[in-house]
Motif scaffolding. Structure first.
Motif, mmCIF file in Angstrom:
data_model
loop_
_atom_site.group_PDB
_atom_site.id
_atom_site.type_symbol
_atom_site.label_atom_id
_atom_site.label_comp_id
_atom_site.label_asym_id
_atom_site.label_seq_id
_atom_site.Cartn_x
_atom_site.Cartn_y
_atom_site.Cartn_z
ATOM 1 N N GLU A 121 0.819 -1.213 0.000
ATOM 2 C CA GLU A 121 0.000 0.000 0.000
ATOM 3 C C GLU A 121 0.853 1.263 0.000
ATOM 4 O O GLU A 121 0.487 2.265 -0.640
ATOM 5 C CB GLU A 121 -0.931 0.019 1.217
ATOM 6 C CG GLU A 121 -2.088 -0.976 1.145
ATOM 7 C CD GLU A 121 -1.754 -2.352 1.668
ATOM 8 O OE1 GLU A 121 -2.681 -3.177 1.809
ATOM 9 O OE2 GLU A 121 -0.547 -2.628 1.944
ATOM 10 N N LEU A 233 -6.130 2.601 3.495
ATOM 11 C CA LEU A 233 -5.990 1.859 2.256
ATOM 12 C C LEU A 233 -5.609 0.412 2.524
ATOM 13 O O LEU A 233 -4.670 0.144 3.277
ATOM 14 C CB LEU A 233 -4.917 2.533 1.391
ATOM 15 C CG LEU A 233 -4.537 1.894 0.064
ATOM 16 C CD1 LEU A 233 -5.735 1.824 -0.877
ATOM 17 C CD2 LEU A 233 -3.395 2.684 -0.589
ATOM 18 N N TYR A 234 -6.359 -0.512 1.889
ATOM 19 C CA TYR A 234 -6.069 -1.938 1.997
ATOM 20 C C TYR A 234 -6.110 -2.586 0.609
ATOM 21 O O TYR A 234 -7.067 -2.403 -0.141
ATOM 22 C CB TYR A 234 -7.104 -2.645 2.881
ATOM 23 C CG TYR A 234 -7.035 -2.304 4.337
ATOM 24 C CD1 TYR A 234 -6.311 -3.096 5.230
ATOM 25 C CD2 TYR A 234 -7.696 -1.184 4.837
ATOM 26 C CE1 TYR A 234 -6.255 -2.788 6.583
ATOM 27 C CE2 TYR A 234 -7.639 -0.866 6.192
ATOM 28 C CZ TYR A 234 -6.920 -1.668 7.050
ATOM 29 O OH TYR A 234 -6.860 -1.351 8.392
ATOM 30 N N ASN A 235 -5.065 -3.350 0.289
ATOM 31 C CA ASN A 235 -5.104 -4.192 -0.901
ATOM 32 C C ASN A 235 -5.990 -5.403 -0.643
ATOM 33 O O ASN A 235 -6.006 -5.941 0.470
ATOM 34 C CB ASN A 235 -3.704 -4.691 -1.256
ATOM 35 C CG ASN A 235 -2.792 -3.587 -1.748
ATOM 36 O OD1 ASN A 235 -3.256 -2.567 -2.271
ATOM 37 N ND2 ASN A 235 -1.492 -3.776 -1.602
#
Length: 315
Positions: A121, A233-235
């Motif tokens: 990220e 934010l997260y993948n």
């Protein structure tokens, strides 16, 4: 929990419809949806009015102008402008109406073209984007930063989830605008029914991609809501990739096409490799469930059942 009022923007799309179905299956009864004909998310006044009237507790922002390499390359302005308008209007209206939670759906194309693999990220904005889809990527980056700014300044819980390449039921199978999995499914199917004709595919087949079934993406979204995960934010992915050539052979096998494959190396490959580091969301307790072959068989079955109802998309 199941009585919370949740607005799903983009409920007719592949991701939005999967989220809607999952929430209904889990017993959520206070779900709000509007089609694009009923609510134009590019219209700020309309979005503000809608949000004030309905006062949702949670917003899932899965609405977007989407498409593959060809659609992005030929339509840079609408891919940038329309996505900027949609996300800005919805995120701002949610903030103004004091919406408790928002989940913003992005794309792995936000990361630099030559990012180290797997992509973390923190690699966001550390290099240049892939030129063929930079317009969409820039819009999505703006949406991430809107949520991040609201989290920082107003202590919101607005989370951005960045999925790897998605596929599944209700995908877009129009060859002019589709992504790689539905495009291959359609090409191999049509070649099969026409006597196992030759199938032409773009590029060298060497780039590697990661693919996530839409049911797992829906579970990640609902998980983020129910667990109230914090962070900007997260993948979201499976942590494994496959070459486009290997993907073609897998889809060819599932469809039952027995003809030749020709690779058009005059066409662009796009980013050489795009594998997401998903350790951050794994640390919160979410992991994928559907493996690639199972997911493609599921998607092909849906395609066969709905082939007569699929419409072409003009670009």
């Amino acid at each position: 929990m199941t009585e919370r009022k949740i607005y799903i923007a983009g409920h007719r799309g592949m991701v939005g419809s999967a989220v809607l179905q999952l929430l209904e299956n889990k017993g959520y009864s206070n779900l709000i949806t509007r089609s694009s004909d009923e609510l134009d998310l590019r219209n700020q006044q309309a979005v503000d009015k809608f949000m004030r009237e309905h006062q949702p507790d949670v917003v899932v922002l899965a609405a977007a102008r989407v498409g593959g390499i060809l659609a992005n390359d030929r339509n840079p302005y609408p891919f940038l402008y329309e996505n900027l308008m949609i996300e800005s209007n919805v995120i701002n209206a949610a903030h103004q109406c004091d919406v408790d939670q928002l989940v913003f759906l992005g794309s792995s194309c936000i990361y630099p073209k030559h990012a180290d693999q797997p992509i973390k990220e923190e690699y966001l904005l550390t290099g240049s984007l892939e030129p063929t889809n930079q317009w969409y990527a820039i819009a999505k980056i703006a949406g991430i930063k809107l949520c991040e700014a609201l989290n920082r300044q107003y202590n919101r819980n607005y989370v951005s989830l960045m999925p790897t390449n998605l596929y599944g039921p209700r995908d877009n199978f129009d060859l002019k605008t589709s992504h790689v999995v539905p495009a291959m499914i359609r090409k191999f199917y049509e070649a099969k029914v026409h006597g196992n004709e030759v199938v032409g595919l773009w590029g060298t087949g060497n780039p590697k991609r990661e693919f996530l079934h839409v049911s797992d993406m829906a579970k990640a979204i609902v998980f983020s809501i129910e667990e109230r995960i914090e962070g900007d934010l997260y993948n979201v992915g499976i942590g494994q990739d496959i070459s486009i050539r290997e993907l073609a052979y897998l889809i060819q096998k599932i469809v039952g096409h027995r003809g030749e494959i020709i690779w058009d190396t005059t066409k662009p490959d796009g980013t050489p490799r795009k594998l997401l580091d998903v350790s951050k969301i794994h640390s919160k307790g979410w992991e994928h469930e559907c493996e690639l072959e199972e997911g493609i068989r599921n998607t092909y079955g849906w395609y066969l059942e709905n082939i007569d109802d699929l419409k072409e998309v003009k670009i």
